[in-house]
Design a protein around this motif. Structure first.
Motif, PDB file in Angstrom:
ATOM      1  N   GLN A 136       0.843  -1.201   0.000  1.00 34.23           N
ATOM      2  CA  GLN A 136       0.000   0.000   0.000  1.00 34.23           C
ATOM      3  C   GLN A 136       0.877   1.249   0.000  1.00 34.23           C
ATOM      4  O   GLN A 136       0.647   2.192  -0.763  1.00 34.23           O
ATOM      5  CB  GLN A 136      -0.915  -0.003   1.236  1.00 34.23           C
ATOM      6  CG  GLN A 136      -1.996  -1.082   1.152  1.00 34.23           C
ATOM      7  CD  GLN A 136      -2.760  -1.264   2.447  1.00 34.23           C
ATOM      8  OE1 GLN A 136      -2.248  -0.938   3.537  1.00 34.23           O
ATOM      9  NE2 GLN A 136      -3.970  -1.806   2.361  1.00 34.23           N
ATOM     10  N   GLN A 162       1.347   4.174  -3.006  1.00 40.06           N
ATOM     11  CA  GLN A 162       1.180   5.588  -2.655  1.00 40.06           C
ATOM     12  C   GLN A 162       2.391   6.400  -3.110  1.00 40.06           C
ATOM     13  O   GLN A 162       2.257   7.485  -3.682  1.00 40.06           O
ATOM     14  CB  GLN A 162       1.001   5.691  -1.127  1.00 40.06           C
ATOM     15  CG  GLN A 162       0.284   6.936  -0.668  1.00 40.06           C
ATOM     16  CD  GLN A 162      -1.111   7.075  -1.281  1.00 40.06           C
ATOM     17  OE1 GLN A 162      -1.951   6.188  -1.138  1.00 40.06           O
ATOM     18  NE2 GLN A 162      -1.337   8.166  -2.006  1.00 40.06           N
ATOM     19  N   GLN A 181      -7.223  -5.678  -0.683  1.00 40.72           N
ATOM     20  CA  GLN A 181      -6.817  -4.616   0.260  1.00 40.72           C
ATOM     21  C   GLN A 181      -6.140  -3.438  -0.422  1.00 40.72           C
ATOM     22  O   GLN A 181      -5.303  -2.769   0.193  1.00 40.72           O
ATOM     23  CB  GLN A 181      -5.833  -5.192   1.292  1.00 40.72           C
ATOM     24  CG  GLN A 181      -6.325  -6.430   1.964  1.00 40.72           C
ATOM     25  CD  GLN A 181      -6.784  -6.151   3.385  1.00 40.72           C
ATOM     26  OE1 GLN A 181      -6.946  -4.999   3.768  1.00 40.72           O
ATOM     27  NE2 GLN A 181      -6.989  -7.183   4.144  1.00 40.72           N
ATOM     28  N   SER A 231      -8.007  -1.107  -2.574  1.00 41.05           N
ATOM     29  CA  SER A 231      -8.920  -0.148  -3.212  1.00 41.05           C
ATOM     30  C   SER A 231      -8.544   1.300  -2.943  1.00 41.05           C
ATOM     31  O   SER A 231      -8.542   2.122  -3.857  1.00 41.05           O
ATOM     32  CB  SER A 231     -10.376  -0.391  -2.828  1.00 41.05           C
ATOM     33  OG  SER A 231     -10.512  -1.351  -1.866  1.00 41.05           O
ATOM     34  N   THR A 232      -8.187   1.620  -1.706  1.00 40.50           N
ATOM     35  CA  THR A 232      -7.855   3.022  -1.390  1.00 40.50           C
ATOM     36  C   THR A 232      -6.712   3.515  -2.274  1.00 40.50           C
ATOM     37  O   THR A 232      -6.772   4.604  -2.856  1.00 40.50           O
ATOM     38  CB  THR A 232      -7.441   3.147   0.096  1.00 40.50           C
ATOM     39  OG1 THR A 232      -8.460   2.550   0.870  1.00 40.50           O
ATOM     40  CG2 THR A 232      -7.228   4.589   0.510  1.00 40.50           C
ATOM     41  N   GLN A 233      -5.684   2.661  -2.414  1.00 37.16           N
ATOM     42  CA  GLN A 233      -4.493   3.071  -3.162  1.00 37.16           C
ATOM     43  C   GLN A 233      -4.780   3.167  -4.660  1.00 37.16           C
ATOM     44  O   GLN A 233      -4.368   4.128  -5.309  1.00 37.16           O
ATOM     45  CB  GLN A 233      -3.334   2.090  -2.926  1.00 37.16           C
ATOM     46  CG  GLN A 233      -2.751   2.144  -1.521  1.00 37.16           C
ATOM     47  CD  GLN A 233      -3.712   1.635  -0.461  1.00 37.16           C
ATOM     48  OE1 GLN A 233      -4.491   0.718  -0.684  1.00 37.16           O
ATOM     49  NE2 GLN A 233      -3.643   2.255   0.713  1.00 37.16           N
ATOM     50  N   GLU A 240      -7.623   3.666  -6.071  1.00 37.75           N
ATOM     51  CA  GLU A 240      -8.529   4.791  -6.319  1.00 37.75           C
ATOM     52  C   GLU A 240      -7.749   6.107  -6.295  1.00 37.75           C
ATOM     53  O   GLU A 240      -7.990   7.002  -7.123  1.00 37.75           O
ATOM     54  CB  GLU A 240      -9.692   4.765  -5.319  1.00 37.75           C
ATOM     55  CG  GLU A 240     -10.768   3.787  -5.806  1.00 37.75           C
ATOM     56  CD  GLU A 240     -11.610   3.137  -4.729  1.00 37.75           C
ATOM     57  OE1 GLU A 240     -11.772   3.757  -3.649  1.00 37.75           O
ATOM     58  OE2 GLU A 240     -12.102   2.005  -4.962  1.00 37.75           O
ATOM     59  N   ALA A 241      -6.787   6.207  -5.403  1.00 35.65           N
ATOM     60  CA  ALA A 241      -5.930   7.408  -5.373  1.00 35.65           C
ATOM     61  C   ALA A 241      -5.110   7.502  -6.663  1.00 35.65           C
ATOM     62  O   ALA A 241      -4.899   8.596  -7.213  1.00 35.65           O
ATOM     63  CB  ALA A 241      -5.005   7.360  -4.154  1.00 35.65           C
ATOM     64  N   GLU A 272      -7.396   8.828  -9.341  1.00 41.33           N
ATOM     65  CA  GLU A 272      -7.596  10.262  -9.068  1.00 41.33           C
ATOM     66  C   GLU A 272      -6.452  11.079  -9.645  1.00 41.33           C
ATOM     67  O   GLU A 272      -6.627  12.154 -10.203  1.00 41.33           O
ATOM     68  CB  GLU A 272      -7.588  10.516  -7.538  1.00 41.33           C
ATOM     69  CG  GLU A 272      -8.903  10.388  -6.831  1.00 41.33           C
ATOM     70  CD  GLU A 272      -9.937  11.362  -7.341  1.00 41.33           C
ATOM     71  OE1 GLU A 272      -9.779  12.572  -7.110  1.00 41.33           O
ATOM     72  OE2 GLU A 272     -10.893  10.887  -7.994  1.00 41.33           O
ATOM     73  N   THR A 307     -13.044  -2.929  -6.567  1.00 42.52           N
ATOM     74  CA  THR A 307     -12.855  -1.525  -6.905  1.00 42.52           C
ATOM     75  C   THR A 307     -13.035  -1.309  -8.400  1.00 42.52           C
ATOM     76  O   THR A 307     -12.691  -2.182  -9.202  1.00 42.52           O
ATOM     77  CB  THR A 307     -11.463  -1.012  -6.454  1.00 42.52           C
ATOM     78  OG1 THR A 307     -11.309   0.339  -6.905  1.00 42.52           O
ATOM     79  CG2 THR A 307     -10.319  -1.852  -7.006  1.00 42.52           C
TER      80      THR A 307
END
Ligand code: BGC
Length: 370
Positions: free
Chosen positions: A94, A98, A117, A119-121, A123-124, A127, A142
């Motif tokens: 992760q 990033q 595990q 999705s946050t990364q 999605e960033a 973005e 995701t």
């Protein structure tokens, strides 16, 4: 048009995989360009391309790192190739993704340590305008994964299941007693391999030609946490104690990869029993040697060079603003979308066809000539 079974991965709960619907698919080449598919206006040569790989759980991952470093450089990009640390793979990966975003990576290629595990990364990453490619392992849950490049995982399982049946038939008459092993449950591939294999084995089990001695047929019972050799070895030790004491025969073991196959063989040899037919995957050096010695029965040739080359080609096409070549837009449902995939064909390898299968591999071919 050729029709064959396909797997669809659906997510029942976070990090819980359930394999669902099996139907058929057309093997036609489908150009990218539907709504799900990421288009870029291209980017400059010299751009940063991130490659996040999981811990080195098999030789193919080790090889992939070097091939990406060289391949991306040759294609004119600046590769940022990172491996997750084995002790904290998820958090590590992760963080690495990033940092690739911070460096302005135009494409991020990910061999997920845990496909559920990230999705946050990712999605960033979207973005920030990067294209996300899942490499070898699907990223789950995701919208932010644009493409998937892998060997046909369901077909890998089918080939393993068939090899197990063929290997046992070559040794004698049934009914045969087998045990089943699967991979790590945090790897989306594990359920697909297992389902592919069971699509071949289940009819033989239903017909009474094959019996799973322990009765452990549920994927949760067969899983090998972290794809770790020691976990497969200790489960095999327990199975021998519970089910195969004395002269009780074991004819075959479905092993999802080579690392686990060798651990299973070690356990069986340690118990002083005859080595049964054991399948594998990855064409690891030690397993190819074992196959040539007549110990491990089969492996799968999924040449990492071709897979990395396919991923690097995607990067080149994206940089030129071209459509991305995919050949499967139905099979890989990650829980929220079907990810357009470019799938390569795996090959079964036994002692019989090893020399032919590895004829272009400078490391493996010599092993078939000894
Ligand atoms: C890969 C296999 C490998 C396993 C363990 C899977 O996702 O597809 O080739 O053996 O991970 O590293």
């Amino acid at each position: 048009m050729r029709k064959f079974a396909r797997a669809s991965v659906a997510v029942a709960a976070v990090a819980m995989l359930t394999l669902t619907a099996c139907s058929s698919r057309d093997d036609a080449e489908t150009p990218a360009g539907d709504d799900d598919t990421a288009a870029t206006t291209g980017f400059d040569a010299g751009s940063v391309i991130g490659v996040a790989l999981p811990s080195k759980t098999s030789e193919n991952w080790v090889l992939a790192g070097d091939l990406f470093t060289n391949g991306l450089e040759e294609a004119g990009f600046e590769g940022d190739v990172q491996y997750a640390n084995a002790s904290s793979p998820v958090a590590d990966q992760q963080g690495q993704i990033q940092s690739m975003i911070t460096k302005g990576a135009k494409v991020i290629i990910i061999g997920a340590a845990d496909g559920g595990q990230l999705s946050t990364q990712v999605e960033a990453a979207k973005e920030a305008g990067a294209v996300v490619i899942a490499y070898d392992r699907l990223i789950l849950n995701t919208e932010a994964v644009d493409y998937y490049v892998a060997y046909d995982n369901f077909n890998v399982g089918e080939l393993q299941g068939q090899a197990l049946l063929d290997g046992m038939a070559a040794r004698g008459e049934g009914p045969y007693t087998i045990e089943l092993f699967s991979g790590s449950s945090d790897d989306a591939n594990s359920a697909v391999f297992f389902d592919g294999a069971m699509s071949v084995l289940q009819p033989a089990i239903d017909a009474g030609d094959v019996v799973v001695g322990s009765g452990q047929t549920d994927i949760k019972q067969t899983a090998t946490a972290g794809w770790k050799a020691e976990n497969a070895q200790s489960r095999m030790d327990s199975l021998i104690t519970s089910t195969y004491s004395g002269d009780t025969e074991l004819d075959g073991v479905l092993s999802p990869n080579d690392t686990l196959a060798r651990a299973i063989i070690t356990s069986i040899q340690g118990a002083g029993k005859t080595v049964p037919v054991v399948t594998g995957q990855d064409s690891e050096v030690e397993s190819v040697k074992s196959i040539m010695e007549g110990l491990q029965y089969s492996t799968i040739n999924k040449d990492t060079r071709n897979l990395v080359a396919a991923a690097v080609q995607m990067v080149t096409d994206l940089s030129e603003g071209k459509d991305i070549e995919v050949n499967d837009t139905e099979s890989y449902d990650n829980g929220v979308k079907v990810v357009p995939a470019y799938l390569l064909p795996p090959q079964i390898v036994t002692k019989e066809n090893a020399a032919e299968s590895y004829k272009d591999d400078p490391t493996l071919f010599p092993l078939t000539q000894e």
